[in-house]
Design a protein around this motif. Structure first.
Motif, PDB file in Angstrom:
ATOM      1  N   MET A 240       1.327  -1.009   0.085  1.00  0.00           N
ATOM      2  CA  MET A 240       0.296  -0.009  -0.206  1.00  0.00           C
ATOM      3  C   MET A 240       0.984   1.561  -0.079  1.00  0.00           C
ATOM      4  SD  MET A 240      -3.296   0.916   0.233  1.00  0.00           S
ATOM      5  CE  MET A 240      -4.447   0.962   1.121  1.00  0.00           C
ATOM      6  N   ARG A 241       0.197   2.044  -0.935  1.00  0.00           N
ATOM      7  CA  ARG A 241       1.165   2.711  -0.839  1.00  0.00           C
ATOM      8  C   ARG A 241       1.355   4.176  -0.090  1.00  0.00           C
ATOM      9  NH1 ARG A 241      -1.960   4.984  -4.261  1.00  0.00           N
ATOM     10  NH2 ARG A 241      -0.710   4.811  -5.953  1.00  0.00           N
ATOM     11  N   ILE A 242       2.234   4.462   0.410  1.00  0.00           N
ATOM     12  CA  ILE A 242       2.420   5.894   2.373  1.00  0.00           C
ATOM     13  C   ILE A 242       2.568   6.834   2.421  1.00  0.00           C
ATOM     14  CG2 ILE A 242       4.102   5.161   4.388  1.00  0.00           C
ATOM     15  CD1 ILE A 242       4.163   2.044   4.077  1.00  0.00           C
ATOM     16  N   LEU A 243       2.155   7.263   3.014  1.00  0.00           N
ATOM     17  CA  LEU A 243       2.179   9.473   3.437  1.00  0.00           C
ATOM     18  C   LEU A 243       3.051   9.203   4.390  1.00  0.00           C
ATOM     19  CD1 LEU A 243       3.054  11.797   1.494  1.00  0.00           C
ATOM     20  CD2 LEU A 243      -0.255  12.286   2.788  1.00  0.00           C
ATOM     21  N   HIS A 244       4.086   9.541   4.482  1.00  0.00           N
ATOM     22  CA  HIS A 244       4.307  10.029   6.309  1.00  0.00           C
ATOM     23  C   HIS A 244       4.256  11.380   6.273  1.00  0.00           C
ATOM     24  CE1 HIS A 244       7.373   6.692   6.634  1.00  0.00           C
ATOM     25  NE2 HIS A 244       7.206   6.539   4.947  1.00  0.00           N
ATOM     26  N   HIS A 245       3.549  11.624   7.061  1.00  0.00           N
ATOM     27  CA  HIS A 245       3.309  12.352   6.990  1.00  0.00           C
ATOM     28  C   HIS A 245       3.017  13.363   8.755  1.00  0.00           C
ATOM     29  CE1 HIS A 245      -1.454  12.489   9.022  1.00  0.00           C
ATOM     30  NE2 HIS A 245      -0.292  11.551   9.510  1.00  0.00           N
ATOM     31  N   LEU A 246       2.454  15.129   9.109  1.00  0.00           N
ATOM     32  CA  LEU A 246       1.745  15.435  10.464  1.00  0.00           C
ATOM     33  C   LEU A 246       1.195  15.662  10.205  1.00  0.00           C
ATOM     34  CD1 LEU A 246       5.671  16.480  12.142  1.00  0.00           C
ATOM     35  CD2 LEU A 246       4.342  14.704  13.131  1.00  0.00           C
ATOM     36  N   PRO A 247       0.268  15.456  11.632  1.00  0.00           N
ATOM     37  CA  PRO A 247      -1.749  15.617  11.216  1.00  0.00           C
ATOM     38  C   PRO A 247      -1.500  17.584  11.328  1.00  0.00           C
ATOM     39  CG  PRO A 247      -1.105  14.808  13.054  1.00  0.00           C
ATOM     40  CD  PRO A 247      -0.347  15.187  12.666  1.00  0.00           C
ATOM     41  N   LEU A 248      -0.535  18.064  12.064  1.00  0.00           N
ATOM     42  CA  LEU A 248      -1.749  20.090  11.621  1.00  0.00           C
ATOM     43  C   LEU A 248      -0.416  20.733  10.236  1.00  0.00           C
ATOM     44  CD1 LEU A 248      -1.910  22.157  14.595  1.00  0.00           C
ATOM     45  CD2 LEU A 248      -3.805  21.076  12.449  1.00  0.00           C
ATOM     46  N   SER A 249       0.146  19.731   9.305  1.00  0.00           N
ATOM     47  CA  SER A 249       1.583  20.284   8.478  1.00  0.00           C
ATOM     48  C   SER A 249       0.726  20.489   7.297  1.00  0.00           C
ATOM     49  CB  SER A 249       3.186  18.890   8.206  1.00  0.00           C
ATOM     50  OG  SER A 249       3.210  19.037   7.418  1.00  0.00           O
ATOM     51  N   PRO A 250       0.657  21.721   6.820  1.00  0.00           N
ATOM     52  CA  PRO A 250      -0.374  22.005   5.740  1.00  0.00           C
ATOM     53  C   PRO A 250       0.605  21.354   4.876  1.00  0.00           C
ATOM     54  CG  PRO A 250       0.107  24.480   7.061  1.00  0.00           C
ATOM     55  CD  PRO A 250       1.605  22.594   7.805  1.00  0.00           C
ATOM     56  N   GLN A 251       1.590  21.366   4.588  1.00  0.00           N
ATOM     57  CA  GLN A 251       1.939  20.538   3.429  1.00  0.00           C
ATOM     58  C   GLN A 251       1.449  19.126   3.564  1.00  0.00           C
ATOM     59  OE1 GLN A 251       4.129  22.328   5.489  1.00  0.00           O
ATOM     60  NE2 GLN A 251       3.929  24.318   4.230  1.00  0.00           N
ATOM     61  N   SER A 252       1.401  18.270   4.792  1.00  0.00           N
ATOM     62  CA  SER A 252       1.209  17.161   4.926  1.00  0.00           C
ATOM     63  C   SER A 252      -0.257  17.228   4.335  1.00  0.00           C
ATOM     64  CB  SER A 252       1.215  16.758   6.331  1.00  0.00           C
ATOM     65  OG  SER A 252       2.377  16.022   6.222  1.00  0.00           O
ATOM     66  N   ARG A 253      -0.863  17.772   5.228  1.00  0.00           N
ATOM     67  CA  ARG A 253      -2.470  18.110   3.914  1.00  0.00           C
ATOM     68  C   ARG A 253      -2.534  18.354   3.209  1.00  0.00           C
ATOM     69  NH1 ARG A 253      -6.128  20.374   8.715  1.00  0.00           N
ATOM     70  NH2 ARG A 253      -5.511  18.812  10.262  1.00  0.00           N
ATOM     71  N   PHE A 254      -1.639  19.263   2.318  1.00  0.00           N
ATOM     72  CA  PHE A 254      -2.120  18.982   0.415  1.00  0.00           C
ATOM     73  C   PHE A 254      -1.698  18.491   0.039  1.00  0.00           C
ATOM     74  CE2 PHE A 254       0.470  20.732  -3.213  1.00  0.00           C
ATOM     75  CZ  PHE A 254      -0.227  20.964  -3.984  1.00  0.00           C
ATOM     76  N   VAL A 255      -0.997  17.281   0.473  1.00  0.00           N
ATOM     77  CA  VAL A 255      -0.153  16.333  -0.768  1.00  0.00           C
ATOM     78  C   VAL A 255      -1.435  15.280   0.020  1.00  0.00           C
ATOM     79  CG1 VAL A 255       1.107  13.928  -0.583  1.00  0.00           C
ATOM     80  CG2 VAL A 255       1.646  16.556  -0.797  1.00  0.00           C
ATOM     81  N   ARG A 256      -2.405  15.418   1.298  1.00  0.00           N
ATOM     82  CA  ARG A 256      -3.002  14.087   1.639  1.00  0.00           C
ATOM     83  C   ARG A 256      -4.921  14.129   0.563  1.00  0.00           C
ATOM     84  NH1 ARG A 256      -4.205  14.690   8.002  1.00  0.00           N
ATOM     85  NH2 ARG A 256      -5.283  13.228   7.921  1.00  0.00           N
ATOM     86  N   LEU A 257      -5.119  15.815   0.366  1.00  0.00           N
ATOM     87  CA  LEU A 257      -5.891  16.267  -0.037  1.00  0.00           C
ATOM     88  C   LEU A 257      -6.045  15.876  -2.430  1.00  0.00           C
ATOM     89  CD1 LEU A 257      -6.480  19.463   1.271  1.00  0.00           C
ATOM     90  CD2 LEU A 257      -8.096  17.806   1.282  1.00  0.00           C
ATOM     91  N   MET A 258      -4.786  16.125  -2.401  1.00  0.00           N
ATOM     92  CA  MET A 258      -4.420  15.439  -3.753  1.00  0.00           C
ATOM     93  C   MET A 258      -4.440  14.254  -3.973  1.00  0.00           C
ATOM     94  SD  MET A 258      -2.511  19.106  -5.749  1.00  0.00           S
ATOM     95  CE  MET A 258      -1.784  18.411  -6.788  1.00  0.00           C
ATOM     96  N   LEU A 259      -4.006  13.446  -3.244  1.00  0.00           N
ATOM     97  CA  LEU A 259      -4.070  12.050  -3.090  1.00  0.00           C
ATOM     98  C   LEU A 259      -5.676  11.522  -3.468  1.00  0.00           C
ATOM     99  CD1 LEU A 259      -1.461  10.420  -1.171  1.00  0.00           C
ATOM    100  CD2 LEU A 259      -1.150  10.244  -3.627  1.00  0.00           C
ATOM    101  N   THR A 260      -5.895  12.106  -2.441  1.00  0.00           N
ATOM    102  CA  THR A 260      -7.650  11.945  -2.231  1.00  0.00           C
ATOM    103  C   THR A 260      -9.037  12.123  -3.445  1.00  0.00           C
ATOM    104  OG1 THR A 260      -7.869  11.370   0.040  1.00  0.00           O
ATOM    105  CG2 THR A 260     -10.198  11.660  -0.449  1.00  0.00           C
ATOM    106  N   GLU A 261      -8.776  13.398  -3.823  1.00  0.00           N
ATOM    107  CA  GLU A 261      -8.867  13.883  -5.074  1.00  0.00           C
ATOM    108  C   GLU A 261      -9.142  12.817  -6.748  1.00  0.00           C
ATOM    109  OE1 GLU A 261     -11.309  16.222  -4.300  1.00  0.00           O
ATOM    110  OE2 GLU A 261     -12.050  16.715  -6.869  1.00  0.00           O
ATOM    111  N   LYS A 262      -7.587  12.217  -6.497  1.00  0.00           N
ATOM    112  CA  LYS A 262      -6.910  11.836  -7.490  1.00  0.00           C
ATOM    113  C   LYS A 262      -7.835  10.217  -7.853  1.00  0.00           C
ATOM    114  CE  LYS A 262      -3.431  14.263  -9.330  1.00  0.00           C
ATOM    115  NZ  LYS A 262      -3.372  13.971 -10.622  1.00  0.00           N
ATOM    116  N   GLY A 263      -8.199   9.667  -6.183  1.00  0.00           N
ATOM    117  CA  GLY A 263      -8.763   8.594  -5.630  1.00  0.00           C
ATOM    118  C   GLY A 263      -7.389   7.732  -5.832  1.00  0.00           C
ATOM    119  N   LEU A 264      -6.489   8.117  -5.095  1.00  0.00           N
ATOM    120  CA  LEU A 264      -5.674   6.879  -4.852  1.00  0.00           C
ATOM    121  C   LEU A 264      -5.428   7.074  -2.829  1.00  0.00           C
ATOM    122  CD1 LEU A 264      -2.665   9.414  -7.051  1.00  0.00           C
ATOM    123  CD2 LEU A 264      -3.387   7.032  -7.604  1.00  0.00           C
TER     124      LEU A 264
END
Lengths: 222, 222
Positions: free
Chosen positions: A1-25
């Protein structure tokens, strides 16, 4: 499974989470306590920062903007960086605006002082820095309001990475109760629209130890 | 004619000049005194910063990273952001490294204190900031040295935007006499190679009022 290393309040991490989800990944989240200077994480990203995306095939992609460009190259079906040359310039201009100017003038001053300083054991927030952050935030909210008032989405006619990067920074500030939505009605209307998208759901359920978000934070009709 | 609004010692402007020349795209330079807050320039770039590229067809492209992506989209014949997915990730990672980390930890502390403060009428350089800049520069030169020693070019087997962004920041510091090349022989060998390319010639003849570059600055066999 694709993994995203992140921190919950990091805007940069949130940005990637939104991009991934919107792209259906689909992806799994791994919290990376970057202040612990984990050696195996430094091998993934010599800069020692989140987010870092690790694909099923082992490809390692570090950094929000590098990941955004990679996702657009690798999964072009739901374009989020624009279709025409003009759209691509404008959307990237706004990603640059938030990731550089907004980040340095607002996010570092507020999220950095209130959350990261505590995590990194660097003491209490500095009042002068917070004050500068709030002052800069008013200017930036005016600019986002101008974009929201004159366009369907921030980057133009369609939803794009420009909306996701803006919403990522603003959602982190909103978690801290730092946004006076009454003073920015156009921004609020745009934010309510993007907040109600399915891709936003996970972000709104994040919790950070030691910080309680305001009552309206996860409320779609705030 | 294509126009690039720039400042001679801005690494971001230098990066775009190198990209344009390497891609064989002719342009005219216009010096933009950003500290004068020119209203017509703010219409081109609301961020008020150089570089800004204006194409013959009127397309306005502001910001070094936005311009780099635009040039790669619009003029793909001489690819400078890599060909394979892996190359594209690595080259963009290094562009991000220099434009964010190196910029904040070194360039702002040295070029910002020594040149921009004077231009903006903000007084004398702060010794503590300069000291932090020199300390960070040593770390970054070690990292560039490691890349230069283990690869043909910084981003991999071929010359790329990673070399141009690194050389842009280092050439601005070299203009100020801030680099001790004896302490970084691998970096010096790589820099001598990139400095001898035709695209570098114009950069080396730039002059900035009030600053005299060291004797070796424009010397290809320094």
């Amino acid at each position: 499974m694709r993994i995203l290393h992140h921190l919950p309040l990091s805007p940069q991490s949130r940005f990637v989470r939104l991009m991934l989800t919107e792209k259906g990944l689909p992806f799994e989240l791994v919290v990376e306590k970057t202040w612990e200077q984990n050696e195996s994480f430094h091998k993934l990203n010599p800069a020692g920062e989140v987010p870092v995306l690790v694909e099923d095939n082992g490809m390692v992609v570090p950094g929000s903007r590098v990941i955004a460009e990679y996702l657009e190259d690798a999964y072009p079906d739901t374009p989020l960086l624009g279709r025409t040359m003009g759209e691509r310039v404008e959307i990237r201009r706004l990603v640059d605006w938030f990731e550089r100017l907004f980040q340095q003038e607002v996010t570092v001053n507020l999220v950095g002082e209130k959350v990261e300083k505590r995590l990194f054991g660097q003491g209490h927030p500095d009042g002068n820095i917070l004050q500068a952050g709030y002052k800069n935030l008013r200017f930036h909210l005016d600019y986002v309001g101008y974009l929201a008032e004159t366009r369907t989405w921030l980057g133009g006619a369609t939803l794009s990475a420009a909306d996701f990067i803006a919403a990522s920074h603003l959602s982190a500030l909103d978690f801290l109760g730092d946004i006076d939505w009454r003073a920015a009605p156009c921004v609020r209307d745009w934010y309510a629209r993007i907040k109600s998208r399915p891709c936003f759901r996970d972000l709104l359920s994040d919790r950070v130890s030691g910080v309680t978000p305001p009552a309206h934070y996860a409320d779609l009709d705030f």
